[in-house]
Design a protein around this motif. Structure first.
Motif, PDB file in Angstrom:
ATOM      1  N   ASP A 138      -4.515 -10.076  27.751  1.00  0.00           N
ATOM      2  CA  ASP A 138      -3.592  -9.874  26.412  1.00  0.00           C
ATOM      3  C   ASP A 138      -3.118  -8.738  26.297  1.00  0.00           C
ATOM      4  OD1 ASP A 138      -6.222  -9.288  25.859  1.00  0.00           O
ATOM      5  OD2 ASP A 138      -5.868  -9.678  23.742  1.00  0.00           O
ATOM      6  N   ARG A 139      -3.960  -7.610  26.583  1.00  0.00           N
ATOM      7  CA  ARG A 139      -3.379  -6.369  26.390  1.00  0.00           C
ATOM      8  C   ARG A 139      -2.431  -5.866  27.578  1.00  0.00           C
ATOM      9  NH1 ARG A 139      -6.785  -1.652  25.905  1.00  0.00           N
ATOM     10  NH2 ARG A 139      -5.066  -0.779  24.869  1.00  0.00           N
TER      11      ARG A 139
ATOM     12  N   LEU B  45       1.365  -4.899  27.148  1.00  0.00           N
ATOM     13  CA  LEU B  45       1.877  -3.409  27.700  1.00  0.00           C
ATOM     14  C   LEU B  45       3.084  -3.870  28.817  1.00  0.00           C
ATOM     15  CD1 LEU B  45      -1.388  -1.672  28.248  1.00  0.00           C
ATOM     16  CD2 LEU B  45       0.235  -1.008  26.820  1.00  0.00           C
ATOM     17  N   ARG B  46       3.553  -5.137  28.735  1.00  0.00           N
ATOM     18  CA  ARG B  46       4.566  -5.578  29.659  1.00  0.00           C
ATOM     19  C   ARG B  46       4.211  -5.738  31.280  1.00  0.00           C
ATOM     20  NH1 ARG B  46      10.188  -3.662  26.542  1.00  0.00           N
ATOM     21  NH2 ARG B  46       9.051  -3.963  24.336  1.00  0.00           N
ATOM     22  N   MET B  47       2.763  -5.833  31.351  1.00  0.00           N
ATOM     23  CA  MET B  47       2.643  -6.225  32.929  1.00  0.00           C
ATOM     24  C   MET B  47       2.619  -7.599  33.056  1.00  0.00           C
ATOM     25  SD  MET B  47      -0.770  -3.480  32.464  1.00  0.00           S
ATOM     26  CE  MET B  47      -1.221  -3.597  34.366  1.00  0.00           C
ATOM     27  N   ASN B  48       3.077  -7.957  34.256  1.00  0.00           N
ATOM     28  CA  ASN B  48       3.097  -9.319  34.517  1.00  0.00           C
ATOM     29  C   ASN B  48       1.900  -9.921  35.030  1.00  0.00           C
ATOM     30  OD1 ASN B  48       4.502 -11.870  35.222  1.00  0.00           O
ATOM     31  ND2 ASN B  48       5.260 -11.013  36.979  1.00  0.00           N
ATOM     32  N   THR B  49       1.432 -10.869  34.279  1.00  0.00           N
ATOM     33  CA  THR B  49       0.268 -11.258  34.222  1.00  0.00           C
ATOM     34  C   THR B  49       0.336 -12.848  33.587  1.00  0.00           C
ATOM     35  OG1 THR B  49      -2.365 -11.219  34.458  1.00  0.00           O
ATOM     36  CG2 THR B  49      -1.188 -10.383  32.567  1.00  0.00           C
ATOM     37  N   ASP B  50      -0.581 -13.756  34.141  1.00  0.00           N
ATOM     38  CA  ASP B  50      -0.655 -14.928  33.407  1.00  0.00           C
ATOM     39  C   ASP B  50      -2.039 -14.829  32.437  1.00  0.00           C
ATOM     40  OD1 ASP B  50      -2.986 -14.912  35.100  1.00  0.00           O
ATOM     41  OD2 ASP B  50      -3.039 -17.033  35.198  1.00  0.00           O
ATOM     42  N   LEU B  51      -2.044 -15.271  31.418  1.00  0.00           N
ATOM     43  CA  LEU B  51      -2.928 -15.021  30.286  1.00  0.00           C
ATOM     44  C   LEU B  51      -4.452 -15.890  30.595  1.00  0.00           C
ATOM     45  CD1 LEU B  51      -0.751 -14.915  26.955  1.00  0.00           C
ATOM     46  CD2 LEU B  51      -1.532 -13.212  28.398  1.00  0.00           C
ATOM     47  N   LYS B  52      -4.423 -16.780  31.338  1.00  0.00           N
ATOM     48  CA  LYS B  52      -5.572 -17.457  31.508  1.00  0.00           C
ATOM     49  C   LYS B  52      -7.034 -16.567  31.841  1.00  0.00           C
ATOM     50  CE  LYS B  52      -5.463 -20.147  35.029  1.00  0.00           C
ATOM     51  NZ  LYS B  52      -5.465 -21.264  36.202  1.00  0.00           N
ATOM     52  N   CYS B  53      -7.950 -16.964  31.209  1.00  0.00           N
ATOM     53  CA  CYS B  53      -9.083 -16.301  31.394  1.00  0.00           C
ATOM     54  C   CYS B  53      -9.655 -16.568  33.044  1.00  0.00           C
ATOM     55  CB  CYS B  53     -10.128 -16.970  30.581  1.00  0.00           C
ATOM     56  SG  CYS B  53     -12.056 -16.196  30.797  1.00  0.00           S
ATOM     57  N   LEU B  54     -10.164 -15.451  33.574  1.00  0.00           N
ATOM     58  CA  LEU B  54     -10.208 -15.755  34.947  1.00  0.00           C
ATOM     59  C   LEU B  54     -11.912 -16.275  35.075  1.00  0.00           C
ATOM     60  CD1 LEU B  54      -9.233 -12.084  36.247  1.00  0.00           C
ATOM     61  CD2 LEU B  54      -8.417 -14.432  37.052  1.00  0.00           C
ATOM     62  N   LEU B  55     -12.644 -16.178  34.009  1.00  0.00           N
ATOM     63  CA  LEU B  55     -14.049 -16.719  34.282  1.00  0.00           C
ATOM     64  C   LEU B  55     -14.222 -18.034  33.772  1.00  0.00           C
ATOM     65  CD1 LEU B  55     -15.677 -13.428  32.526  1.00  0.00           C
ATOM     66  CD2 LEU B  55     -15.290 -14.153  34.848  1.00  0.00           C
ATOM     67  N   CYS B  56     -13.487 -18.638  32.867  1.00  0.00           N
ATOM     68  CA  CYS B  56     -13.669 -19.997  32.577  1.00  0.00           C
ATOM     69  C   CYS B  56     -12.340 -21.076  32.569  1.00  0.00           C
ATOM     70  CB  CYS B  56     -14.002 -20.229  31.155  1.00  0.00           C
ATOM     71  SG  CYS B  56     -12.960 -19.799  30.077  1.00  0.00           S
ATOM     72  N   SER B  57     -11.011 -20.132  32.944  1.00  0.00           N
ATOM     73  CA  SER B  57      -9.930 -20.836  32.841  1.00  0.00           C
ATOM     74  C   SER B  57      -9.679 -21.798  31.601  1.00  0.00           C
ATOM     75  CB  SER B  57      -9.581 -21.645  34.215  1.00  0.00           C
ATOM     76  OG  SER B  57      -9.892 -20.970  35.161  1.00  0.00           O
ATOM     77  N   ASN B  58     -10.134 -21.681  30.704  1.00  0.00           N
ATOM     78  CA  ASN B  58     -10.220 -22.465  29.382  1.00  0.00           C
ATOM     79  C   ASN B  58      -9.422 -21.783  28.134  1.00  0.00           C
ATOM     80  OD1 ASN B  58     -11.312 -24.579  30.684  1.00  0.00           O
ATOM     81  ND2 ASN B  58     -13.338 -24.055  29.932  1.00  0.00           N
ATOM     82  N   ALA B  59      -8.838 -20.577  28.192  1.00  0.00           N
ATOM     83  CA  ALA B  59      -8.315 -19.735  27.303  1.00  0.00           C
ATOM     84  C   ALA B  59      -7.553 -18.691  27.599  1.00  0.00           C
ATOM     85  CB  ALA B  59      -9.485 -19.519  25.883  1.00  0.00           C
ATOM     86  N   ILE B  60      -6.922 -17.940  26.547  1.00  0.00           N
ATOM     87  CA  ILE B  60      -6.302 -16.746  26.831  1.00  0.00           C
ATOM     88  C   ILE B  60      -7.254 -15.613  26.787  1.00  0.00           C
ATOM     89  CG2 ILE B  60      -4.738 -15.019  25.751  1.00  0.00           C
ATOM     90  CD1 ILE B  60      -3.136 -17.455  24.639  1.00  0.00           C
ATOM     91  N   GLU B  61      -7.207 -14.749  28.017  1.00  0.00           N
ATOM     92  CA  GLU B  61      -8.292 -13.809  28.006  1.00  0.00           C
ATOM     93  C   GLU B  61      -7.910 -12.657  27.072  1.00  0.00           C
ATOM     94  OE1 GLU B  61      -9.628 -11.995  32.018  1.00  0.00           O
ATOM     95  OE2 GLU B  61      -8.643 -10.197  31.296  1.00  0.00           O
ATOM     96  N   SER B  62      -8.962 -12.252  26.209  1.00  0.00           N
ATOM     97  CA  SER B  62      -8.847 -11.390  25.127  1.00  0.00           C
ATOM     98  C   SER B  62     -10.311 -10.692  25.045  1.00  0.00           C
ATOM     99  CB  SER B  62      -8.208 -12.005  23.931  1.00  0.00           C
ATOM    100  OG  SER B  62      -9.121 -12.747  23.306  1.00  0.00           O
TER     101      SER B  62
END
Length: 198
Positions: free
Chosen positions: A65-66, A70-87
């Motif tokens: 999410d950060r 910061l306008r970095m190109n990335t998907d927001l999916k959590c890499l550990l569970c794939s169930n939520a936005i990573e924050s």
């Protein structure tokens, strides 16, 4: 009147008490220390784990999410569970990966990131050495969870299960505490503390 030697005066204090540290203390602005400071730094803390925990509690780790902010190109999916936005809130609070590690201990952790940032980590509120062991377990868990997240981010084939990370957490915990004289003294007073390491 002319004096024979120079004198330093700062805020009506004579030269004998004035030094650069005194001047710095009078001109800098002080703020109250964060409520979670004792969670991060204590006599059993491991510097690299405490530093990662400190950054996490300040919301300064580069979660997805950060990255997006910061306008970095990335998907927001959590890499550990794939169930939520990573924050920070998800990764270190509600993610099933970290939840599985925290549940696999003798401590009862709150499990809510907002509570952690307000200084509440342990539900059963142990005291003394046992409390510090619980806080160390928490710091190591944050450190190894962040390390696993980064490994997966940089290598899509990397996948250490939470059960293996839990073993690593307990190993780091034992390695640190068995080298601390105050922990060895605490075991002599209460041998049951050793159960928290396994």
């Amino acid at each position: 009147m002319i004096h024979s030697s120079d004198s330093i005066f700062w805020h009506n204090v004579d030269s004998k008490s004035v030094n650069s540290a005194f001047i710095w203390d009078t001109i800098r602005s002080r703020s109250n220390p964060p409520i979670w400071l004792s969670i991060v730094w204590h006599k059993f803390s491991i510097p690299k784990c405490s530093f990662t925990l400190w950054l996490a509690l300040k919301g300064r780790l580069l979660t997805k999410d950060r990255m997006r902010a910061l306008r970095m190109n990335t998907d927001l999916k959590c890499l550990l569970c794939s169930n939520a936005i990573e924050s920070h809130d998800h990764l270190f609070g509600s993610c099933t990966y970290i939840s599985d590690i925290l549940k696999n201990s003798t401590f009862s952790f709150v499990g809510v990131w907002n509570c952690y940032t307000n200084g509440l980590v342990l539900l059963n509120r142990p005291h003394g050495t046992r409390k510090l062991v619980g806080l160390l377990y928490f710091a190591i868990t944050i450190f190894l969870t962040w390390k696993e997240r980064n490994a997966r981010y940089h290598d899509s084939s990397h996948n250490t299960p939470a059960t293996v990370t839990c073993i690593l957490v307990k190993r780091m915990l034992r390695e640190k505490l068995h080298s601390c004289k105050s922990f060895k003294d605490a075991i002599l007073r209460d041998p049951n503390i050793i159960l928290d390491l396994y």
